[in-house]
Design a protein around this motif. Structure first.
Motif, short mmCIF file in Angstrom:
data_model
loop_
_atom_site.label_atom_id
_atom_site.label_comp_id
_atom_site.label_asym_id
_atom_site.label_seq_id
_atom_site.Cartn_x
_atom_site.Cartn_y
_atom_site.Cartn_z
N PHE A 47 0.80 -1.22 0.00
CA PHE A 47 0.00 0.00 0.00
C PHE A 47 0.84 1.27 0.00
O PHE A 47 0.43 2.27 -0.61
CB PHE A 47 -1.02 -0.04 1.13
N SER A 48 2.01 1.26 0.62
CA SER A 48 2.88 2.43 0.50
C SER A 48 3.42 2.55 -0.93
O SER A 48 3.52 3.65 -1.48
CB SER A 48 4.02 2.36 1.52
N TRP B 30 9.43 9.60 -6.06
CA TRP B 30 8.63 8.42 -5.67
C TRP B 30 9.09 7.87 -4.33
O TRP B 30 8.28 7.55 -3.46
CB TRP B 30 8.74 7.37 -6.77
N ALA B 31 10.41 7.76 -4.13
CA ALA B 31 10.96 7.21 -2.89
C ALA B 31 10.59 8.09 -1.69
O ALA B 31 10.29 7.58 -0.61
CB ALA B 31 12.47 7.06 -3.00
N ALA B 32 10.62 9.42 -1.89
CA ALA B 32 10.27 10.33 -0.79
C ALA B 32 8.80 10.19 -0.41
O ALA B 32 8.46 10.13 0.78
CB ALA B 32 10.58 11.77 -1.21
N VAL B 33 7.93 10.11 -1.40
CA VAL B 33 6.49 9.93 -1.12
C VAL B 33 6.24 8.57 -0.48
O VAL B 33 5.45 8.45 0.46
CB VAL B 33 5.67 10.09 -2.42
N ARG B 34 6.93 7.58 -0.96
CA ARG B 34 6.79 6.21 -0.45
C ARG B 34 7.06 6.13 1.05
O ARG B 34 6.42 5.38 1.78
CB ARG B 34 7.74 5.32 -1.25
N GLN B 35 8.02 6.93 1.54
CA GLN B 35 8.40 6.90 2.95
C GLN B 35 7.34 7.50 3.87
O GLN B 35 7.35 7.26 5.08
CB GLN B 35 9.72 7.65 3.16
N PRO C 6 -5.00 -0.48 3.50
CA PRO C 6 -6.00 -0.14 2.49
C PRO C 6 -6.97 0.91 2.99
O PRO C 6 -7.37 0.90 4.16
CB PRO C 6 -6.72 -1.47 2.25
N HIS C 7 -7.34 1.81 2.09
CA HIS C 7 -8.37 2.82 2.35
C HIS C 7 -9.21 2.91 1.09
O HIS C 7 -9.00 3.79 0.24
CB HIS C 7 -7.73 4.17 2.70
N PRO C 8 -10.17 1.97 0.93
CA PRO C 8 -10.88 1.84 -0.35
C PRO C 8 -11.62 3.08 -0.83
O PRO C 8 -11.83 3.23 -2.04
CB PRO C 8 -11.85 0.68 -0.08
N GLY D 58 -3.60 11.65 2.07
CA GLY D 58 -2.48 10.76 2.37
C GLY D 58 -1.77 11.06 3.67
O GLY D 58 -1.39 10.15 4.41
N VAL D 59 -1.58 12.34 4.00
CA VAL D 59 -0.81 12.69 5.20
C VAL D 59 -1.51 12.23 6.47
O VAL D 59 -0.93 11.51 7.28
CB VAL D 59 -0.51 14.21 5.24
N PRO D 60 -2.78 12.61 6.69
CA PRO D 60 -3.42 12.12 7.92
C PRO D 60 -3.57 10.61 7.96
O PRO D 60 -3.45 10.00 9.03
CB PRO D 60 -4.79 12.82 7.91
#
Length: 202
Positions: free
Chosen positions: A58-59, A152-157, A163-165, A178-180
């Motif tokens: 999911f990340s 991509w790697a920075a966002v991935r971290q 899952p959040h359908p 995404g942040v919360p």
């Protein structure tokens, strides 16, 4: 069109920081973890491996949807169609794993959902490595592939790990939520909430 990224060298894919190399590396990790899960008999060990798979998948997918697929849509002639197909697979995986996380270990339908999710993850990997990413490779120079890889790697971290359908598959909706969700998921992971151990404890 370039051949599947599965069989190319790191140099052909743009170097170790390229988005193509980073994608392939995590795809292989997913595949190995799935194989590990399927060979284990011990329930607790299986659940630990399943947790690793869920967090990785999911990340990884969130970073794809936030960074990579917009780049594909912007640079590949049929990028809209290609990314829509992969996003549909992501949504199906989201729905299945959300069901898995709500069901107790040993539930009759849970293992079936796990295996269906695994099959979709592997299909998603093939679609990306054999169809979508080679098209991006043809349309993008090495410098851009490396920039995408770093972003991509920075966002991935900092991506959600569960899952959040109901979250949109595309920016800006997924990025805004995404942040919360990432904070929520990572606290949940640290506390072991949602694991087999925590369900038994409750």
């Amino acid at each position: 069109m370039s051949k599947t990224i599965k069989d190319q060298t790191v140099e052909e894919l743009g170097g170790s920081s390229s988005i193509l190399v980073r994608q392939r590396r995590e795809h292989r990790e997913m595949d190995e973890l799935i194989d590990q899960y399927l060979t284990l008999d011990d329930l607790q060990r299986r659940e630990r491996v399943l947790k690793q798979i869920v967090q990785l998948v999911f990340s990884h997918a969130f970073a794809e949807e936030t960074v990579l697929w917009p780049a594909v849509r912007a640079s590949v002639p049929d990028g809209e169609e290609l990314t829509a197909r992969v996003e549909q697979e992501h949504q199906q995986i989201n729905d299945l794993v959300a069901d898995v996380e709500r069901l107790p270990a040993g539930d009759a339908g849970r293992e079936d959902k796990v295996r269906r999710a695994f099959a979709l993850i592997r299909q998603d990997i093939r679609d990306e490595e054999d169809l979508l990413l080679p098209r991006l490779q043809d349309a993008t120079d090495t410098a851009r592939l490396r920039t995408l890889g770093t972003t991509w790697a920075a966002v991935r971290q900092t991506a959600p790990t569960h899952p959040h359908p109901v979250v949109p598959r595309r920016p800006p909706g997924n990025a805004l939520l995404g942040v919360p969700l990432s904070v929520y998921d990572r606290v949940r992971d640290a506390l072991g909430i949602g694991s087999i151990a925590s369900r038994r404890g409750r």
